[in-house]
Design an enzyme around this catalytic site. Structure first.
Site, PDB file in Angstrom:
ATOM      1  N   SER A  84       0.919  -1.158   0.043  1.00 30.57           N
ATOM      2  CA  SER A  84       0.003  -0.057  -0.023  1.00 30.57           C
ATOM      3  C   SER A  84       0.853   1.288  -0.051  1.00 30.57           C
ATOM      4  O   SER A  84       2.181   1.269   0.588  1.00 30.57           O
ATOM      5  CB  SER A  84      -0.897  -0.147   1.082  1.00 30.57           C
ATOM      6  OG  SER A  84      -1.445   1.335   1.332  1.00 30.57           O
TER       7      SER A  84
ATOM      8  N   TYR B  67      -2.683  -0.870  10.407  1.00 33.83           N
ATOM      9  CA  TYR B  67      -2.745  -1.357   9.078  1.00 33.83           C
ATOM     10  C   TYR B  67      -1.393  -0.759   8.575  1.00 33.83           C
ATOM     11  O   TYR B  67      -0.702  -1.505   7.708  1.00 33.83           O
ATOM     12  CB  TYR B  67      -3.881  -0.505   8.424  1.00 33.83           C
ATOM     13  CG  TYR B  67      -4.081  -0.544   6.993  1.00 33.83           C
ATOM     14  CD1 TYR B  67      -4.527  -1.535   6.222  1.00 33.83           C
ATOM     15  CD2 TYR B  67      -3.459   0.363   5.922  1.00 33.83           C
ATOM     16  CE1 TYR B  67      -4.884  -1.896   4.930  1.00 33.83           C
ATOM     17  CE2 TYR B  67      -3.887   0.144   4.638  1.00 33.83           C
ATOM     18  CZ  TYR B  67      -4.210  -1.078   4.179  1.00 33.83           C
ATOM     19  OH  TYR B  67      -4.362  -1.095   2.711  1.00 33.83           O
TER      20      TYR B  67
HETATM   21  N1  LIG Z   1      -8.670  -0.446  -1.814  1.00 34.54           N
HETATM   22  C1  LIG Z   1      -7.487   0.326  -1.558  1.00 34.54           C
HETATM   23  O1  LIG Z   1      -7.490   1.510  -1.849  1.00 34.54           O
HETATM   24  C2  LIG Z   1      -6.283  -0.366  -1.188  1.00 34.54           C
HETATM   25  C3  LIG Z   1      -5.028   0.373  -1.163  1.00 34.54           C
HETATM   26  C4  LIG Z   1      -3.984  -0.005  -0.814  1.00 34.54           C
HETATM   27  C5  LIG Z   1      -3.678  -1.166  -0.416  1.00 34.54           C
HETATM   28  N2  LIG Z   1      -4.931  -2.134  -0.713  1.00 34.54           N
HETATM   29  C6  LIG Z   1      -4.750  -3.530  -0.309  1.00 34.54           C
HETATM   30  O2  LIG Z   1      -5.183  -4.467  -1.439  1.00 34.54           O
HETATM   31  C7  LIG Z   1      -5.626  -5.588  -1.025  1.00 34.54           C
HETATM   32  C8  LIG Z   1      -6.968  -5.762  -1.146  1.00 34.54           C
HETATM   33  O3  LIG Z   1      -7.931  -4.678  -1.024  1.00 34.54           O
HETATM   34  P1  LIG Z   1      -9.277  -4.503  -1.525  1.00 34.54           P
HETATM   35  O4  LIG Z   1      -9.317  -3.214  -1.401  1.00 34.54           O
HETATM   36  O5  LIG Z   1      -9.750  -5.176  -2.942  1.00 34.54           O
HETATM   37  O6  LIG Z   1     -10.424  -4.924  -0.441  1.00 34.54           O
HETATM   38  P2  LIG Z   1     -11.657  -6.182  -0.441  1.00 34.54           P
HETATM   39  O7  LIG Z   1     -12.233  -6.011   0.781  1.00 34.54           O
HETATM   40  O8  LIG Z   1     -12.378  -5.872  -1.789  1.00 34.54           O
HETATM   41  O9  LIG Z   1     -10.902  -7.444  -0.786  1.00 34.54           O
HETATM   42  C9  LIG Z   1      -9.951  -8.009   0.171  1.00 34.54           C
HETATM   43  C10 LIG Z   1     -10.480  -9.687   0.199  1.00 34.54           C
HETATM   44  O10 LIG Z   1      -9.536 -10.200   1.239  1.00 34.54           O
HETATM   45  C11 LIG Z   1     -10.272 -11.156   1.858  1.00 34.54           C
HETATM   46  N3  LIG Z   1      -9.735 -11.817   3.161  1.00 34.54           N
HETATM   47  C12 LIG Z   1      -9.539 -10.868   4.233  1.00 34.54           C
HETATM   48  N4  LIG Z   1      -9.232 -11.573   5.201  1.00 34.54           N
HETATM   49  C13 LIG Z   1      -8.743 -12.668   4.566  1.00 34.54           C
HETATM   50  C14 LIG Z   1      -7.931 -14.070   5.216  1.00 34.54           C
HETATM   51  N5  LIG Z   1      -7.805 -13.895   6.425  1.00 34.54           N
HETATM   52  N6  LIG Z   1      -7.855 -14.765   4.343  1.00 34.54           N
HETATM   53  C15 LIG Z   1      -8.168 -14.834   3.077  1.00 34.54           C
HETATM   54  N7  LIG Z   1      -8.943 -13.568   2.605  1.00 34.54           N
HETATM   55  C16 LIG Z   1      -9.115 -12.662   3.179  1.00 34.54           C
HETATM   56  C17 LIG Z   1     -11.636 -10.554   1.948  1.00 34.54           C
HETATM   57  O11 LIG Z   1     -12.787 -11.540   2.141  1.00 34.54           O
HETATM   58  C18 LIG Z   1     -11.977  -9.703   0.650  1.00 34.54           C
HETATM   59  O12 LIG Z   1     -12.491 -10.758  -0.379  1.00 34.54           O
HETATM   60  C19 LIG Z   1      -5.492  -5.452   0.502  1.00 34.54           C
HETATM   61  O13 LIG Z   1      -4.353  -5.952   0.931  1.00 34.54           O
HETATM   62  C20 LIG Z   1      -5.655  -4.173   0.695  1.00 34.54           C
HETATM   63  O14 LIG Z   1      -4.728  -3.881   1.827  1.00 34.54           O
HETATM   64  C21 LIG Z   1      -5.928  -1.533  -0.989  1.00 34.54           C
END
Ligand SMILES: NC(=O)c1ccc[n+]([C@@H]2O[C@H](COP(=O)([O-])OP(=O)(O)OC[C@H]3O[C@@H](n4cnc5c(N)ncnc54)[C@H](O)[C@@H]3O)[C@@H](O)[C@H]2O)c1
Ligand SMILES: [Zn+2]
Length: 684
Positions: free
Chosen positions: A561, A574
């Site tokens: 991130s 986080y």
């Molecule tokens: N959305 C953003 O702006 C953003 C920015 C930086 C980083 N990220 C990172 O991107 C990744 C995906 O985020 P997203 O925005 O698509 O969120 P999201 O919630 O849409 O997807 C995350 C998925 O991870 C799954 N998950 C959670 N805990 C889990 C576990 N213990 N085992 C297996 N699966 C698990 C959830 O069920 C979900 O389907 C994350 O690591 C997040 O930190 C997102």
């Protein structure tokens, strides 16, 4: 408008192709003849519709049919230069097409056109091939079918075989079909119903005869120590072996795998004569084009350890390659003696690997090809069982197999295949694949040719996301909590059993709790660190083992991130765990580089649309912090960026794809920002 003969033909073909006892996948072909109006003259014209090259009967539609003018096709008999030059007739089919001709005519077109019957079926039923490959197949054919079915000695498919069958039909008006030595059956009728009845009668009669007259143990008695392992042990051993086997079968080029522990396979491997019979190879041309002439058979009992199998495998593989190369050299020498220059050897790795007590691994350039190769070997086992039950299994000899495998027409077919997609043969595992960024990455990797496994907390959600991407030959959903090592190991087993191995690992699962230092509880801290820092450690550790065992390099990608480098308030747990993940990228790039494994990261920011993280409270919280409506948060983030663009999950997926293509072959330990430009998060 669909001609009534075509409607009947498609319906009959779909029925015949739906039953695996009737023909193998994409095997066999069917035809119908009928009269239509020639749009040029307004006069009636006799046509033949015949399944085109490469299609499958079970899913045949009108588009899959070649349409030829019968008078012109039959006129080819007058210019036929003899069996030595029969291959030239395939090009001549193009001059017999009606209109644009539909699908490309296959090699079997002559048989369909020349046989004087309105409806013709050519099929590869296991029971029929069993008679066709029995040493005394001709006598058995007479005994089983009387004069209703006539024996045709083995001959390569082509114009001459068509002439032979047409002559047999003409000389035997009482006959309803033929058994084609070493190959399959051809049956006919004046109507579509009659042709179908003829085909089904031959197959059912052959099977009933095998069942009633066949000996009890055609593969010999049970072999001590070769019985199937209990379910759980068997699958665990299969999963442990899979990456090692993939290493072996991918020496010439990477292959995708399929695993089956069907009873037919386990029973064959548990019988005394399995090795001797497997060494004879498969017989039906359709079979060995996919299975290779022979499988590689592990010659150790069921209780051999994984280490013992792996050690033995390298010797068996070397012997397999030497044996295949010698087969190629013998065939090539014969071809040159005939004045032909054979195509180059296509690789000496096996397509089928049999492991007693465990099951069968089959391989190909994609999952569908690998799965079908496995299905065809099960067909071949059924054929051997039937042939040995009645007689002695006697497949066609190796020089004929070589002539089919390295046939100029077959080579031309291979050359016509489209260029493989950039990630063809690669298997990707994406955590948190059911939502947001993970789902977008899985979708993109699959679109670029990879097979993908989506792991998420909820199995139904993972499977639904996989189903949106494609069938199980492309995408599979599994349940796995990445914070639980046993669950990660189970997901690894599911991945390598689904696709034979793994090449791309995406640590994406995550969740976000935005809290101040004082509000962050110990449980909050643990949850964030368990899923992201520890979860990606566990996934990397277990999956890297498989990557190392395969020896094919690979990619591990972390979705870290912007917050792994950017410091702001209310984000201690986080951002700290994101920083941990980011440093894992560098640490593992350093440690896994010697194995050819690249480890890179992506730093997204502000991906609001499609993100479960934003939908489940984080978005509302951020919107409140910035004083904007929640549905305007994406735009708000965009305005904070240097490029003033909103970041979508697809943009993160673009970077993930790029990192595992050849364009980034020399890059490891890198983080790619996908944030539309956030100066405060610039890497230095
Ligand atoms: N959305 C953003 O702006 C953003 C920015 C930086 C980083 N990220 C990172 O991107 C990744 C995906 O985020 P997203 O925005 O698509 O969120 P999201 O919630 O849409 O997807 C995350 C998925 O991870 C799954 N998950 C959670 N805990 C889990 C576990 N213990 N085992 C297996 N699966 C698990 C959830 O069920 C979900 O389907 C994350 O690591 C997040 O930190 C997102
Ligand atoms: Zn055939």
């Amino acid at each position: 408008m669909t001609h009534p003969a075509v409607a009947d033909l498609v319906a009959r073909s779909n029925r015949l192709g739906a039953d695996p006892r009737t023909t193998n996948y994409a095997g066999g072909n069917t035809s119908a003849k009928g009269t239509a109006t020639d749009p040029v003259t307004g006069e009636p014209v006799e046509l033949v519709w015949v399944k085109g090259s490469g299609g499958d009967l079970g899913t045949l539609t009108e588009k899959g049919l070649a349409v030829l003018r019968l008078d012109r096709l039959r006129s080819l008999v007058g210019v036929y230069p003899g069996v030595e030059r029969e291959d030239e007739m395939v090009a001549a089919f193009d001059h017999c097409l009606f209109g644009k001709g539909g699908a490309a005519p296959s090699i079997d077109t002559a048989m369909h056109g020349l046989v004087d019957a309105a409806h013709v079926d050519h099929l590869h039923p296991d029971a029929g091939i069993a008679i066709a490959t029995a040493a005394d197949g001709e006598a058995l054919t007479a005994k089983i079918f009387g004069d209703k079915v006539v024996w045709v000695p083995w001959r390569r498919p082509g114009f001459q075989l068509g002439l032979d069958i047409a002559a047999i039909k003409a000389a035997n008006p009482q006959a309803i079909g033929t058994v084609l030595g070493g190959h399959g059956i051809t049956a006919w009728g004046d109507t579509s119903e009659e042709a179908e009845r003829s085909s089904l009668w031959i197959i059912a009669t052959a099977q009933a005869y095998i069942d009633a007259q066949g000996k009890a143990e055609p593969f010999g008695p049970a072999l001590d120590g070769f019985a199937a392992l209990p379910d759980a042990e068997r699958r665990a051993k299969a999963a442990a072996l899979a990456p090692h086997l993939r290493a072996v079968v991918s020496q010439d080029r990477p292959q995708v795998g399929h695993f089956t522990d069907a009873d037919a396979v386990l029973d064959f491997l548990a019988s005394a004569r399995h090795a001797e019979l497997a060494a004879l190879g498969t017989s039906c041309p359709d079979h060995f084009l996919r299975t290779k002439v022979k499988p590689l058979v592990v010659d150790l009992p069921a209780d051999a350890t994984v280490e013992q199998v792996v050690e033995r495998l390298s010797q068996l593989h070397e012997a397999y390659r030497a044996d295949y190369t010698a087969y190629y050299e013998r065939g090539a020498a014969e071809a040159r003696a005939r004045g032909e220059e054979p195509p180059a050897m296509r690789g000496a790795d096996p397509a089928i690997v049999l492991v007693p007590g465990v099951g069968m691994f089959s391989y190909g350039a994609d999952k569908q090809t690998a799965r079908v190769a496995g299905e065809f070997y099960v067909n071949a086992i059924n054929v051997m069982r039937g042939a040995e039950a009645l007689s002695t299994y006697a497949p066609i000899d190796e020089s004929e197999k070589f002539r089919i495998e390295y046939w100029a027409l077959e080579e031309a077919k291979l050359q016509r295949r489209p260029q493989p997609k950039p990630l063809a043969t690669r298997v990707a595992f994406v955590t948190g694949g059911a939502s947001g960024i993970g789902k977008a990455i899985a979708t993109r990797l699959a679109a670029e040719g990879a097979c993908v496994v989506l792991a998420d907390l909820d199995e139904a959600k993972a499977q639904a996301a996989a189903a949106e991407i494609g069938g199980t030959d492309v995408a599979v959903g599994v349940a796995a909590n990445v914070a639980d090592e046993a669950a990660v190991q189970a997901a690894l087993a599911a991945t390598v059993l689904a696709f034979g191995g793994v090449d791309i690992v995406v640590n994406n699962a995550g969740l976000s709790l935005s809290k101040s230092l004082f509000d962050t509880t110990e449980a909050d801290w643990d949850l964030q660190h368990d899923v992201m820092a520890k979860g990606s450690f566990l996934v990397s550790k277990n999956f890297a083992r498989a990557l190392v065992d395969q020896g094919l390099g690979g990619d591990i990608i972390y979705i870290s991130s912007k917050n792994s480098v950017f410091a702001g308030p209310n984000n201690i747990a986080y951002s700290a765990t994101k920083a941990d993940q980011a440093h894992q990228v560098r640490l593992l790039a350093a440690e896994l580089g010697p194995h050819g494994i690249k480890v890179n990261g992506i730093n997204p920011d502000g991906v609001v649309r499609g993100s479960g993280i934003f939908a489940s409270g984080w978005g509302a919280n951020r919107a409140a912090v910035y004083g904007v409506p929640e549905d305007k948060l994406g735009e708000f983030y965009a305005q904070r960026t240097l490029l003033k663009r909103e970041v979508l999950p697809e943009h993160v997926a673009n970077a993930a794809f790029a990192l595992c293509t050849g364009d980034f072959s020399h890059t490891t330990g890198l983080h790619v920002p996908v944030d539309a430009g956030v100066a405060a998060a610039f890497l230095r």
